[in-house]
Design a protein around this motif. Sequence first.
Motif, PDB file in Angstrom:
ATOM      1  N   ARG A  81       0.709  -1.283   0.080  1.00  0.00           N
ATOM      2  CA  ARG A  81       0.108  -0.043   0.135  1.00  0.00           C
ATOM      3  C   ARG A  81       0.815   1.143   0.008  1.00  0.00           C
ATOM      4  O   ARG A  81       0.680   2.286  -0.520  1.00  0.00           O
ATOM      5  N   ALA A  82       1.760   1.104   0.612  1.00  0.00           N
ATOM      6  CA  ALA A  82       2.842   2.398   0.616  1.00  0.00           C
ATOM      7  C   ALA A  82       3.305   2.362  -0.733  1.00  0.00           C
ATOM      8  O   ALA A  82       3.633   3.667  -1.211  1.00  0.00           O
ATOM      9  N   LEU A  83       3.938   1.551  -1.223  1.00  0.00           N
ATOM     10  CA  LEU A  83       4.239   1.654  -2.733  1.00  0.00           C
ATOM     11  C   LEU A  83       3.237   2.323  -3.661  1.00  0.00           C
ATOM     12  O   LEU A  83       3.305   3.080  -4.425  1.00  0.00           O
ATOM     13  N   LEU A  84       2.163   1.903  -3.450  1.00  0.00           N
ATOM     14  CA  LEU A  84       0.983   2.178  -4.457  1.00  0.00           C
ATOM     15  C   LEU A  84       0.701   3.771  -4.161  1.00  0.00           C
ATOM     16  O   LEU A  84       0.387   4.442  -5.277  1.00  0.00           O
ATOM     17  N   SER A  85       0.878   4.284  -2.857  1.00  0.00           N
ATOM     18  CA  SER A  85       0.493   5.534  -2.616  1.00  0.00           C
ATOM     19  C   SER A  85       1.799   6.369  -3.082  1.00  0.00           C
ATOM     20  O   SER A  85       1.314   7.566  -3.948  1.00  0.00           O
ATOM     21  N   GLY A  86       2.898   5.994  -2.996  1.00  0.00           N
ATOM     22  CA  GLY A  86       4.124   6.936  -3.817  1.00  0.00           C
ATOM     23  C   GLY A  86       4.067   6.848  -4.990  1.00  0.00           C
ATOM     24  O   GLY A  86       4.423   7.858  -5.734  1.00  0.00           O
ATOM     25  N   ALA A 110       8.375  16.827  -5.346  1.00  0.00           N
ATOM     26  CA  ALA A 110       7.448  15.697  -5.442  1.00  0.00           C
ATOM     27  C   ALA A 110       7.902  14.415  -5.275  1.00  0.00           C
ATOM     28  O   ALA A 110       7.460  13.482  -4.504  1.00  0.00           O
ATOM     29  N   GLN A 111       9.277  14.329  -5.720  1.00  0.00           N
ATOM     30  CA  GLN A 111       9.913  12.980  -5.263  1.00  0.00           C
ATOM     31  C   GLN A 111      10.119  12.785  -3.817  1.00  0.00           C
ATOM     32  O   GLN A 111      10.016  11.905  -3.434  1.00  0.00           O
ATOM     33  N   MET A 112      10.388  13.891  -3.229  1.00  0.00           N
ATOM     34  CA  MET A 112      10.744  13.925  -1.879  1.00  0.00           C
ATOM     35  C   MET A 112       9.361  13.548  -1.150  1.00  0.00           C
ATOM     36  O   MET A 112       9.403  12.842  -0.039  1.00  0.00           O
ATOM     37  N   ILE A 113       8.225  14.427  -1.400  1.00  0.00           N
ATOM     38  CA  ILE A 113       7.044  13.885  -0.782  1.00  0.00           C
ATOM     39  C   ILE A 113       6.668  12.328  -1.255  1.00  0.00           C
ATOM     40  O   ILE A 113       6.070  11.768   0.023  1.00  0.00           O
ATOM     41  N   ALA A 114       6.786  11.886  -2.186  1.00  0.00           N
ATOM     42  CA  ALA A 114       6.509  10.576  -2.312  1.00  0.00           C
ATOM     43  C   ALA A 114       7.219   9.704  -1.579  1.00  0.00           C
ATOM     44  O   ALA A 114       6.762   8.605  -1.217  1.00  0.00           O
ATOM     45  N   ALA A 115       8.647  10.137  -1.591  1.00  0.00           N
ATOM     46  CA  ALA A 115       9.423   9.179  -0.692  1.00  0.00           C
ATOM     47  C   ALA A 115       8.780   9.189   0.856  1.00  0.00           C
ATOM     48  O   ALA A 115       8.679   8.169   1.479  1.00  0.00           O
ATOM     49  N   GLY A 116       8.314  10.481   1.222  1.00  0.00           N
ATOM     50  CA  GLY A 116       8.003  10.507   2.504  1.00  0.00           C
ATOM     51  C   GLY A 116       6.627   9.818   2.833  1.00  0.00           C
ATOM     52  O   GLY A 116       6.288   9.354   3.965  1.00  0.00           O
ATOM     53  N   VAL A 117       5.938   9.819   1.811  1.00  0.00           N
ATOM     54  CA  VAL A 117       4.658   9.207   1.956  1.00  0.00           C
ATOM     55  C   VAL A 117       5.011   7.695   2.213  1.00  0.00           C
ATOM     56  O   VAL A 117       3.956   6.951   2.866  1.00  0.00           O
ATOM     57  N   MET A 118       5.685   7.175   1.509  1.00  0.00           N
ATOM     58  CA  MET A 118       6.149   5.649   1.874  1.00  0.00           C
ATOM     59  C   MET A 118       6.667   5.442   3.040  1.00  0.00           C
ATOM     60  O   MET A 118       6.554   4.513   3.807  1.00  0.00           O
ATOM     61  N   VAL A 119       7.533   6.486   3.420  1.00  0.00           N
ATOM     62  CA  VAL A 119       7.987   6.280   4.897  1.00  0.00           C
ATOM     63  C   VAL A 119       7.131   6.386   5.903  1.00  0.00           C
ATOM     64  O   VAL A 119       7.105   5.635   6.733  1.00  0.00           O
ATOM     65  N   VAL A 120       6.026   7.283   5.957  1.00  0.00           N
ATOM     66  CA  VAL A 120       4.909   7.124   6.786  1.00  0.00           C
ATOM     67  C   VAL A 120       3.995   6.013   6.944  1.00  0.00           C
ATOM     68  O   VAL A 120       3.656   5.481   7.935  1.00  0.00           O
ATOM     69  N   GLN A 121       4.187   5.436   5.909  1.00  0.00           N
ATOM     70  CA  GLN A 121       3.125   4.235   5.927  1.00  0.00           C
ATOM     71  C   GLN A 121       4.075   2.792   6.195  1.00  0.00           C
ATOM     72  O   GLN A 121       3.544   1.687   5.775  1.00  0.00           O
ATOM     73  N   GLY A 122       5.364   3.167   6.590  1.00  0.00           N
ATOM     74  CA  GLY A 122       6.083   1.861   7.110  1.00  0.00           C
ATOM     75  C   GLY A 122       7.272   1.476   5.973  1.00  0.00           C
ATOM     76  O   GLY A 122       8.076   0.509   6.522  1.00  0.00           O
ATOM     77  N   LEU A 123       7.370   1.867   4.731  1.00  0.00           N
ATOM     78  CA  LEU A 123       8.341   1.522   3.743  1.00  0.00           C
ATOM     79  C   LEU A 123       9.620   2.314   4.108  1.00  0.00           C
ATOM     80  O   LEU A 123       9.923   3.498   3.382  1.00  0.00           O
ATOM     81  N   THR A 124      10.609   1.868   5.147  1.00  0.00           N
ATOM     82  CA  THR A 124      11.591   2.667   5.428  1.00  0.00           C
ATOM     83  C   THR A 124      12.735   1.514   5.737  1.00  0.00           C
ATOM     84  O   THR A 124      12.513   0.487   5.999  1.00  0.00           O
ATOM     85  N   ILE A 125      13.803   2.398   6.044  1.00  0.00           N
ATOM     86  CA  ILE A 125      15.224   1.646   6.204  1.00  0.00           C
ATOM     87  C   ILE A 125      15.287   1.762   7.946  1.00  0.00           C
ATOM     88  O   ILE A 125      15.184   2.680   8.464  1.00  0.00           O
ATOM     89  N   LEU A 126      15.156   0.487   8.594  1.00  0.00           N
ATOM     90  CA  LEU A 126      14.976   0.256   9.902  1.00  0.00           C
ATOM     91  C   LEU A 126      16.776   0.282  10.614  1.00  0.00           C
ATOM     92  O   LEU A 126      17.049   0.752  11.607  1.00  0.00           O
ATOM     93  N   TRP A 127      17.353  -0.574  10.075  1.00  0.00           N
ATOM     94  CA  TRP A 127      18.916  -0.715  10.596  1.00  0.00           C
ATOM     95  C   TRP A 127      19.626  -1.070   9.208  1.00  0.00           C
ATOM     96  O   TRP A 127      19.119  -1.228   7.939  1.00  0.00           O
ATOM     97  N   GLY A 143      16.588   7.080   9.313  1.00  0.00           N
ATOM     98  CA  GLY A 143      16.057   6.419   8.439  1.00  0.00           C
ATOM     99  C   GLY A 143      15.140   6.930   7.434  1.00  0.00           C
ATOM    100  O   GLY A 143      15.118   6.646   6.430  1.00  0.00           O
ATOM    101  N   THR A 144      14.378   7.994   7.706  1.00  0.00           N
ATOM    102  CA  THR A 144      13.848   8.732   6.882  1.00  0.00           C
ATOM    103  C   THR A 144      14.662   9.462   5.978  1.00  0.00           C
ATOM    104  O   THR A 144      14.373   9.388   4.645  1.00  0.00           O
ATOM    105  N   LEU A 145      15.779  10.114   6.152  1.00  0.00           N
ATOM    106  CA  LEU A 145      16.678  10.755   5.493  1.00  0.00           C
ATOM    107  C   LEU A 145      17.281   9.878   4.661  1.00  0.00           C
ATOM    108  O   LEU A 145      17.356  10.093   3.119  1.00  0.00           O
ATOM    109  N   LEU A 146      17.763   8.818   4.900  1.00  0.00           N
ATOM    110  CA  LEU A 146      18.366   7.681   4.201  1.00  0.00           C
ATOM    111  C   LEU A 146      17.257   7.310   3.163  1.00  0.00           C
ATOM    112  O   LEU A 146      17.880   6.927   1.897  1.00  0.00           O
ATOM    113  N   THR A 147      16.128   6.868   3.525  1.00  0.00           N
ATOM    114  CA  THR A 147      15.273   6.318   2.701  1.00  0.00           C
ATOM    115  C   THR A 147      14.846   7.419   1.402  1.00  0.00           C
ATOM    116  O   THR A 147      14.827   7.232   0.346  1.00  0.00           O
ATOM    117  N   VAL A 148      14.722   8.578   1.854  1.00  0.00           N
ATOM    118  CA  VAL A 148      14.025   9.608   1.011  1.00  0.00           C
ATOM    119  C   VAL A 148      15.578   9.918  -0.085  1.00  0.00           C
ATOM    120  O   VAL A 148      15.179  10.033  -1.375  1.00  0.00           O
TER     121      VAL A 148
END
Length: 436
Positions: A81-86, A110-127, A143-148
């Motif tokens: 769902r996070a992927l579909l949203s972004g 817009a690319q940063m916002i799309a990456a942020g949308v995926m991070v909010v829904q759980g698609l992020t780097i944890l470790w 994790g958010t900065l690295l993912t974006v």
Amino acid sequence: MREYLLTLCVTAAVTYLLTGPVRKFAIVAGAMPEIRARDVHREPTPRLGGIAMFFGLCAGMLVADHLTNLNEVFETSNEPRALLSGAALIWLIGVLDDKFEIDALIKLGAQMIAAGVMVVQGLTILWLPIPGVGNVALTQWQGTLLTVALVVITINAVNFVDGLDGLAAGMVCIASAAFFMYAYRIWYSYGIEAAAPASLFAAILMGMCVGFLPHNMHPARIFMGDSGSMLIGLVLAAGAISVTGQVDPDAMQLFSGSERNAVHQMVPVYIPLLMPLTIIAIPAADLILAIVRRTWRGQSPFAADRGHLHHRLLEVGHSHSRAVLIMYFWSALIAFGALAYSVNSASMWIVLGVVALSAIGLGLLLLPRFTPRAPLWAQRIVPPRYRRRAVGAPAEPEQEAPATEQEHGDRVPAGVSGVSGVNGATAVGPRSRLPR
């Protein structure tokens, strides 16, 4: 595996069948920009191919949600769902850019916002698994900065490499095939369910590219545009983030035997750090070189030019199709070389094979620099360009290259731009030369 194959086929079929109607829609909508100075094609070609690719993505997700084994991915993880949203957000921005030419900074935001949308829904780097240290847990901001950053770099790398017919779709398809094998091996061999979303993303991405390639091969009938290049870049980055930051290396239980065996067995743990880089190695190198080249000249990093790797291949003398195949070769060598090393890092044959194939690739790159001449007994069966001229025979007069209309209205000889013939340079005709 059968369910992944079915998802891939459905995605490819939907993308392929929708590309034709999307092409007609793009022509009616006027999404056919004029030829620019940096373009290789000679005739206006419709864009908006990303529309068909996005609906292929949705169809693949819908089919996977109704399959027995893949349905667990949607129940246990929020990453699809996070992927579909972004993807929906980045695709919408790409469609608007293909039609109205949005400013580069707006697209970057817009690319940063799309990456942020995926991070909010759980698609992020944890470790991150770091050699010599182990697993390093990241804070939420780290994790958010690295993912974006990873999402933005991957999207722009794929966007920059989209300069020749079939180049971006083919390279991403090769990269996603290697990534699917890696993620599926972690999920199937080690029984780690956290790798299942990455396998699904890679299978769907392969289907999107396979379905679009028949319409995009040289000479292309439609371009994917920014709506397609940014979309497949986002999906590629999502799979890399899912494996790198979500799979716990300790769950593989690789620590057994002697210290030497443990070192070799730990290679699959550290490959997630390298795999996202290897699958976009060629696009990322092109991106870095473009930024350095443009800033060195005092230009904006987003200012378009004709200095990309595929443009250099055309200037060397490769034909359009050969330049694309060479880029395919290097992408496959880097991606599958890293994949083979992750499977058996102790084998020296893998390293020797990669070195031998690299030598072959270098030979292919320099092929137009050499003009082979056939022996005397084969003069009548080879093309005229490979025949030896008799001693004292006058050289054939060179025909004057026709002038082509450039974007700014200047008439420039075709040989000046490094592009001769239809839809790009050709190694069959005379090599382009700079004016005196």
